[in-house]
Design an enzyme around this catalytic site. Structure first.
Site, PDB file in Angstrom:
ATOM      1  N   LYS A 135     -58.619 -98.918  -6.801  1.00 40.21           N
ATOM      2  CA  LYS A 135     -59.503-100.072  -6.625  1.00 40.21           C
ATOM      3  C   LYS A 135     -60.711 -99.708  -5.757  1.00 40.21           C
ATOM      4  O   LYS A 135     -60.575 -98.931  -4.813  1.00 40.21           O
ATOM      5  CB  LYS A 135     -58.681-101.176  -5.933  1.00 40.21           C
ATOM      6  N   LYS A 137     -63.726-101.352   0.417  1.00 39.71           N
ATOM      7  CA  LYS A 137     -64.734-101.227   1.463  1.00 39.71           C
ATOM      8  C   LYS A 137     -64.325-100.200   2.507  1.00 39.71           C
ATOM      9  O   LYS A 137     -65.146 -99.766   3.295  1.00 39.71           O
ATOM     10  CB  LYS A 137     -65.062-102.584   2.089  1.00 39.71           C
ATOM     11  N   LYS A 143     -50.661 -99.190   7.990  1.00 39.41           N
ATOM     12  CA  LYS A 143     -51.579 -99.208   9.132  1.00 39.41           C
ATOM     13  C   LYS A 143     -50.976 -98.522  10.348  1.00 39.41           C
ATOM     14  O   LYS A 143     -51.708 -97.921  11.125  1.00 39.41           O
ATOM     15  CB  LYS A 143     -51.999-100.645   9.468  1.00 39.41           C
TER      16      LYS A 143
END
Ligand code: TRP
Length: 345
Positions: free
Chosen positions: A208, A211, A126
């Site tokens: 995977k 979202k 991040k």
């Protein structure tokens, strides 16, 4: 019993073990979140006392538009209910409505080493992604998450593989605290979901379904309408041998077989048998229809709930009170252990 009386690690949750999980209200929930998490949570409500939190405090570790965050948080909470989580049995609430998260988070910060936080892979990812805003909250994100879990003396935590490291540090912090002050926290275990917990991207089946994927065709969003669902499955990346066979070297078809199986309740062998004489075109259409049929009732329920503001507001209020009740029990005990003065009544 008074709220501030310490009662060991037990929270007296009707003798049940407790489960805690949280989701961020950023991005739009996908079929992967539903089949891998939400749908399975519904089955746990009798066996466990379950806490499902919309972790809006974690969300502000990256810059958010306030109106948008509020809207998404409400939608996520509503979706929990629409997915079938009974709000009388499960505690469904906003993290920011229970101040114990922040209070315990602070205390646990003082029991967490910078060296531990420096190792967190999500922090590294991040900070690379948000290089202009590497704030202290992003750095101590895992400590707040530990507080979430430990506040409810959670026995089990359903988490995806990307969150294993965070659960590990929560266990380390709890163990450290207990070794200093005695048995204060239950040491949480990961909850290992059932088969099908890992739904892969439709565009890159080695990854995977997420979202936060930038390609909208890679994910089925829970609010996608039937046409969109069918179109996305038609475009799903597969191999070219045109056989519906479950195999590690056919990741695209393997993923579609799993999705179809979960959507229809059929086993892999049953799915293979059903499509033994079909090609990919027919199979993809069938998967699309099965998934659309699975999502339609959820979407209808979601719309109904969104219109029933008073009902959802009532749940928000009563469940926050319930969460707060349990959170306060743990918090008072911890405050006492570390030496904060007793409250005068
Ligand atoms: N970090 C989790 C995620 O991004 C969300 C989360 C916050 C969480 N607190 C939690 C998950 C506690 C499980 C338990 O997915």
């Amino acid at each position: 019993m008074r709220l501030d009386e310490g009662i060991g690690c037990e929270l007296m949750l009707d003798g049940k073990k407790s489960i805690f999980s949280g989701m961020q209200a950023t991005g739009t929930l996908t079929l992967g979140n539903y089949l891998g998490a939400l749908k399975n949570w519904v089955e746990l409500e009798d066996e466990y006392q379950c806490f499902y939190c919309v972790v809006d405090m974690h969300s502000i570790t990256v810059r958010q538009d306030p109106a948008e965050l509020r809207k998404r948080a409400r939608a996520l909470l509503t979706l929990y209910i629409a997915a079938g989580l009974n709000p009388e049995k499960n505690c469904i609430y906003y993290q920011s409505h229970v101040s114990g998260h922040a209070e315990l988070g602070w205390i646990l910060n003082c029991f967490t080493y910078m060296g531990e936080l420096n190792r967190m892979t999500q922090f590294k990812d991040k900070s690379a992604k948000h290089a202009d805003n590497i704030n202290a909250g992003l750095y101590t994100y895992p400590v707040l998450m530990a507080a979430d879990i430990l506040l409810f003396q959670s026995d089990v935590v359903p988490v995806g593989s990307d969150q294993k490291q965070h659960l590990e540090i929560a266990r380390d912090i709890a163990t450290r605290f207990n070794s200093i002050y005695g048995d204060v926290f239950t040491i949480p275990e990961p909850y290992i979901g059932k088969q099908g917990a890992r739904i892969m991207s439709l565009q890159d089946p080695d990854k995977k379904m997420s979202k936060s994927d930038e390609n909208p065709n890679a994910s089925i969003y829970l609010m996608d309408d039937k046409d969109t669902v069918i179109r996305k499955f038609k475009r799903a990346v597969t191999d070219s041998d045109n056989q519906i066979r479950y195999s590690e070297d056919k990741p695209g078809i393997k993923n579609l077989i799993e999705i179809y199986g979960l959507a229809t309740g059929k086993s892999v062998a049953e799915v293979e048998a059903e499509f033994i004489n079909s090609g990919y075109g027919d199979f993809k259409l069938a998967v699309g229809e099965a998934v659309a049929d699975l999502l339609t009732p959820l979407q209808t329920r979601f719309d109904e709930l969104q219109k029933d503001k008073a009902y959802v507001d009532g749940i928000i209020k009563s469940n926050a009170e319930k969460a707060n009740y349990y959170a306060t029990k743990t918090l008072r005990k911890v405050q006492k252990k570390v030496g904060f003065p007793e409250r005068i009544r």
